[in-house]
Scaffold this motif. Structure first.
Motif, PDB file in Angstrom:
ATOM      1  N   VAL A 105     -34.388 -28.009  37.829  1.00  0.00           N
ATOM      2  CA  VAL A 105     -35.024 -29.134  37.133  1.00  0.00           C
ATOM      3  C   VAL A 105     -35.583 -28.685  35.793  1.00  0.00           C
ATOM      4  O   VAL A 105     -35.473 -29.399  34.793  1.00  0.00           O
ATOM      5  N   ALA A 106     -36.159 -27.493  35.750  1.00  0.00           N
ATOM      6  CA  ALA A 106     -36.751 -26.996  34.511  1.00  0.00           C
ATOM      7  C   ALA A 106     -35.703 -26.837  33.411  1.00  0.00           C
ATOM      8  O   ALA A 106     -36.004 -27.024  32.222  1.00  0.00           O
ATOM      9  N   ARG A 107     -34.477 -26.510  33.776  1.00  0.00           N
ATOM     10  CA  ARG A 107     -33.416 -26.325  32.785  1.00  0.00           C
ATOM     11  C   ARG A 107     -32.815 -27.648  32.318  1.00  0.00           C
ATOM     12  O   ARG A 107     -32.119 -27.694  31.300  1.00  0.00           O
ATOM     13  N   ALA A 108     -33.061 -28.712  33.070  1.00  0.00           N
ATOM     14  CA  ALA A 108     -32.402 -29.989  32.790  1.00  0.00           C
ATOM     15  C   ALA A 108     -33.026 -30.682  31.583  1.00  0.00           C
ATOM     16  O   ALA A 108     -34.246 -30.630  31.377  1.00  0.00           O
ATOM     17  N   ALA A 109     -32.184 -31.337  30.805  1.00  0.00           N
ATOM     18  CA  ALA A 109     -32.686 -32.127  29.676  1.00  0.00           C
ATOM     19  C   ALA A 109     -33.429 -33.354  30.167  1.00  0.00           C
ATOM     20  O   ALA A 109     -34.361 -33.833  29.520  1.00  0.00           O
ATOM     21  N   ASP A 110     -33.025 -33.872  31.335  1.00  0.00           N
ATOM     22  CA  ASP A 110     -33.635 -35.064  31.925  1.00  0.00           C
ATOM     23  C   ASP A 110     -34.079 -34.724  33.345  1.00  0.00           C
ATOM     24  O   ASP A 110     -33.258 -34.711  34.270  1.00  0.00           O
ATOM     25  N   PRO A 111     -35.368 -34.437  33.555  1.00  0.00           N
ATOM     26  CA  PRO A 111     -35.829 -34.061  34.902  1.00  0.00           C
ATOM     27  C   PRO A 111     -35.549 -35.128  35.947  1.00  0.00           C
ATOM     28  O   PRO A 111     -35.230 -34.806  37.093  1.00  0.00           O
ATOM     29  N   GLY A 112     -35.662 -36.400  35.572  1.00  0.00           N
ATOM     30  CA  GLY A 112     -35.399 -37.468  36.528  1.00  0.00           C
ATOM     31  C   GLY A 112     -33.974 -37.435  37.036  1.00  0.00           C
ATOM     32  O   GLY A 112     -33.713 -37.604  38.234  1.00  0.00           O
ATOM     33  N   ARG A 113     -33.025 -37.218  36.129  1.00  0.00           N
ATOM     34  CA  ARG A 113     -31.628 -37.126  36.539  1.00  0.00           C
ATOM     35  C   ARG A 113     -31.414 -35.907  37.438  1.00  0.00           C
ATOM     36  O   ARG A 113     -30.641 -35.967  38.408  1.00  0.00           O
ATOM     37  N   ALA A 114     -32.093 -34.802  37.140  1.00  0.00           N
ATOM     38  CA  ALA A 114     -31.964 -33.606  37.977  1.00  0.00           C
ATOM     39  C   ALA A 114     -32.495 -33.872  39.380  1.00  0.00           C
ATOM     40  O   ALA A 114     -31.886 -33.447  40.376  1.00  0.00           O
ATOM     41  N   LEU A 115     -33.617 -34.587  39.492  1.00  0.00           N
ATOM     42  CA  LEU A 115     -34.137 -34.945  40.809  1.00  0.00           C
ATOM     43  C   LEU A 115     -33.148 -35.842  41.557  1.00  0.00           C
ATOM     44  O   LEU A 115     -32.940 -35.684  42.767  1.00  0.00           O
ATOM     45  N   GLU A 116     -32.545 -36.757  40.823  1.00  0.00           N
ATOM     46  CA  GLU A 116     -31.553 -37.642  41.424  1.00  0.00           C
ATOM     47  C   GLU A 116     -30.375 -36.842  41.970  1.00  0.00           C
ATOM     48  O   GLU A 116     -29.900 -37.096  43.094  1.00  0.00           O
ATOM     49  N   GLU A 117     -29.899 -35.859  41.218  1.00  0.00           N
ATOM     50  CA  GLU A 117     -28.770 -35.053  41.655  1.00  0.00           C
ATOM     51  C   GLU A 117     -29.127 -34.215  42.883  1.00  0.00           C
ATOM     52  O   GLU A 117     -28.308 -34.049  43.793  1.00  0.00           O
ATOM     53  N   ILE A 118     -30.353 -33.706  42.918  1.00  0.00           N
ATOM     54  CA  ILE A 118     -30.800 -32.959  44.087  1.00  0.00           C
ATOM     55  C   ILE A 118     -30.795 -33.858  45.319  1.00  0.00           C
ATOM     56  O   ILE A 118     -30.339 -33.465  46.402  1.00  0.00           O
ATOM     57  N   ALA A 119     -31.291 -35.075  45.156  1.00  0.00           N
ATOM     58  CA  ALA A 119     -31.323 -36.005  46.272  1.00  0.00           C
ATOM     59  C   ALA A 119     -29.917 -36.398  46.709  1.00  0.00           C
ATOM     60  O   ALA A 119     -29.627 -36.503  47.904  1.00  0.00           O
ATOM     61  N   LEU A 120     -29.024 -36.602  45.743  1.00  0.00           N
ATOM     62  CA  LEU A 120     -27.646 -36.950  46.077  1.00  0.00           C
ATOM     63  C   LEU A 120     -26.967 -35.822  46.841  1.00  0.00           C
ATOM     64  O   LEU A 120     -26.161 -36.062  47.749  1.00  0.00           O
ATOM     65  N   ASP A 121     -27.289 -34.570  46.488  1.00  0.00           N
ATOM     66  CA  ASP A 121     -26.697 -33.421  47.173  1.00  0.00           C
ATOM     67  C   ASP A 121     -27.101 -33.366  48.643  1.00  0.00           C
ATOM     68  O   ASP A 121     -26.309 -32.937  49.497  1.00  0.00           O
ATOM     69  N   GLY A 122     -28.359 -33.770  48.935  1.00  0.00           N
ATOM     70  CA  GLY A 122     -28.860 -33.577  50.296  1.00  0.00           C
ATOM     71  C   GLY A 122     -29.115 -34.838  51.088  1.00  0.00           C
ATOM     72  O   GLY A 122     -29.577 -34.760  52.235  1.00  0.00           O
ATOM     73  N   ALA A 123     -28.838 -35.993  50.500  1.00  0.00           N
ATOM     74  CA  ALA A 123     -29.164 -37.242  51.185  1.00  0.00           C
ATOM     75  C   ALA A 123     -28.220 -37.519  52.348  1.00  0.00           C
ATOM     76  O   ALA A 123     -27.025 -37.231  52.276  1.00  0.00           O
ATOM     77  N   ALA A 124     -28.778 -38.078  53.405  1.00  0.00           N
ATOM     78  CA  ALA A 124     -27.977 -38.498  54.555  1.00  0.00           C
ATOM     79  C   ALA A 124     -27.584 -39.966  54.374  1.00  0.00           C
ATOM     80  O   ALA A 124     -28.234 -40.702  53.632  1.00  0.00           O
ATOM     81  N   PRO A 125     -26.527 -40.400  55.032  1.00  0.00           N
ATOM     82  CA  PRO A 125     -26.163 -41.829  54.963  1.00  0.00           C
ATOM     83  C   PRO A 125     -27.315 -42.705  55.440  1.00  0.00           C
ATOM     84  O   PRO A 125     -28.089 -42.313  56.327  1.00  0.00           O
ATOM     85  N   ALA A 126     -27.444 -43.877  54.846  1.00  0.00           N
ATOM     86  CA  ALA A 126     -28.514 -44.792  55.238  1.00  0.00           C
ATOM     87  C   ALA A 126     -28.365 -45.188  56.703  1.00  0.00           C
ATOM     88  O   ALA A 126     -27.250 -45.411  57.194  1.00  0.00           O
ATOM     89  N   ASP A 127     -29.479 -45.254  57.397  1.00  0.00           N
ATOM     90  CA  ASP A 127     -29.494 -45.671  58.794  1.00  0.00           C
ATOM     91  C   ASP A 127     -29.417 -47.207  58.819  1.00  0.00           C
ATOM     92  O   ASP A 127     -30.348 -47.882  58.363  1.00  0.00           O
ATOM     93  N   PRO A 128     -28.344 -47.789  59.340  1.00  0.00           N
ATOM     94  CA  PRO A 128     -28.203 -49.256  59.323  1.00  0.00           C
ATOM     95  C   PRO A 128     -29.367 -49.968  60.002  1.00  0.00           C
ATOM     96  O   PRO A 128     -29.772 -51.052  59.572  1.00  0.00           O
ATOM     97  N   LEU A 129     -29.919 -49.373  61.058  1.00  0.00           N
ATOM     98  CA  LEU A 129     -31.034 -50.011  61.752  1.00  0.00           C
ATOM     99  C   LEU A 129     -32.247 -50.110  60.844  1.00  0.00           C
ATOM    100  O   LEU A 129     -32.924 -51.145  60.799  1.00  0.00           O
ATOM    101  N   LEU A 130     -32.534 -49.042  60.098  1.00  0.00           N
ATOM    102  CA  LEU A 130     -33.690 -49.063  59.203  1.00  0.00           C
ATOM    103  C   LEU A 130     -33.474 -50.050  58.063  1.00  0.00           C
ATOM    104  O   LEU A 130     -34.413 -50.727  57.637  1.00  0.00           O
ATOM    105  N   VAL A 131     -32.244 -50.120  57.576  1.00  0.00           N
ATOM    106  CA  VAL A 131     -31.941 -51.075  56.510  1.00  0.00           C
ATOM    107  C   VAL A 131     -32.182 -52.499  57.003  1.00  0.00           C
ATOM    108  O   VAL A 131     -32.815 -53.318  56.314  1.00  0.00           O
ATOM    109  N   ARG A 132     -31.711 -52.801  58.197  1.00  0.00           N
ATOM    110  CA  ARG A 132     -31.911 -54.141  58.760  1.00  0.00           C
ATOM    111  C   ARG A 132     -33.385 -54.416  59.020  1.00  0.00           C
ATOM    112  O   ARG A 132     -33.867 -55.548  58.808  1.00  0.00           O
TER     113      ARG A 132
END
Length: 223
Positions: A105-132
């Protein structure tokens, strides 16, 4: 100044905030959890049951606000363990992993985008029950009706809700209802009509609930 945009991660929001001289402002309960970057630190904001007021607004902030119920799967722990807390990510994950991500994140020009990429790397599929569950409560369904719709008993629903959101479905419903009401009021809907449309008994009920969750009158938030 605060700004946000929709994330590539489903239901999430990427945001940035450079507090002015008045401070960082009041953070209202919203059923969500955030991955934060501030002054070289990676932090996690747990779910709030009342307004959070930062002690000091130091430096610029960036964040990734997960969709309600999505952060626990990414973090690997139930939401109730972080209820009303802000903690360093190194308290939750191995220090070596956090150092690597912090450098990224420190090296990134846009910290928010870096956080987004970290989350995309480790995110699990949405739980349909929780969405409902969130969709039904946000539509104003009674908790008992939601439990029946999802095929869960009251205790099961409460247990799933605490793990995903930090608190039970009744509290989540109150938080989502307040957010609906504020969105209507900020769009110019009179408070009496806002109360009815958001699912409150009347305007005094709206005022009591907003004060209980936000700590200030609804008119103070609208100013």
């Amino acid at each position: 100044m605060y700004r946000e945009r929709a994330s590539r991660l489903a239901g999430a929001v990427v945001w940035a905030n450079v507090p002015d001289e008045g401070g960082a402002g009041r953070v209202l309960p919203d059923g969500c959890m955030d991955l934060l970057w501030n002054e070289g630190r990676l932090l996690v904001a747990g779910p709030d049951t009342s307004a959070y007021i930062p002690e000091a607004a130091v430096g610029a902030w960036a964040g990734l606000r997960f969709a309600p119920g999505a952060a626990p799967a990414f973090l690997g722990l139930p939401a109730y363990e972080l209820l009303d807390r802000r903690v360093d990510l190194s308290e939750l994950w191995p220090a070596s992993d956090v150092r690597r991500l912090r450098d990224r994140v420190a090296r990134a020009a846009d910290p928010g985008r870096a956080l987004e990429e970290i989350a995309l790397d480790g995110a699990a599929p949405a739980d349909p029950l929780l969405v409902r569950l969130v969709e039904a409560l946000d539509a104003g369904w009674p908790v008992a009706a939601v439990a029946d719709e999802l095929g869960l008993g009251a205790r099961q629903l409460h247990r799933r809700s605490r793990a995903a959101f930090g608190y039970g479905p009744k509290t989540l419903a109150r938080v989502l209802r307040m957010q609906r009401a504020l969105a209507l009021a900020r769009a110019g809907v009179p408070l009496a009509a806002t109360a009815v449309r958001a699912g409150y008994a009347d305007q005094p009920h709206l005022s009591r609930e907003v004060r209980a969750l936000a700590g200030v009158p609804v008119t103070g938030l609208l100013r």
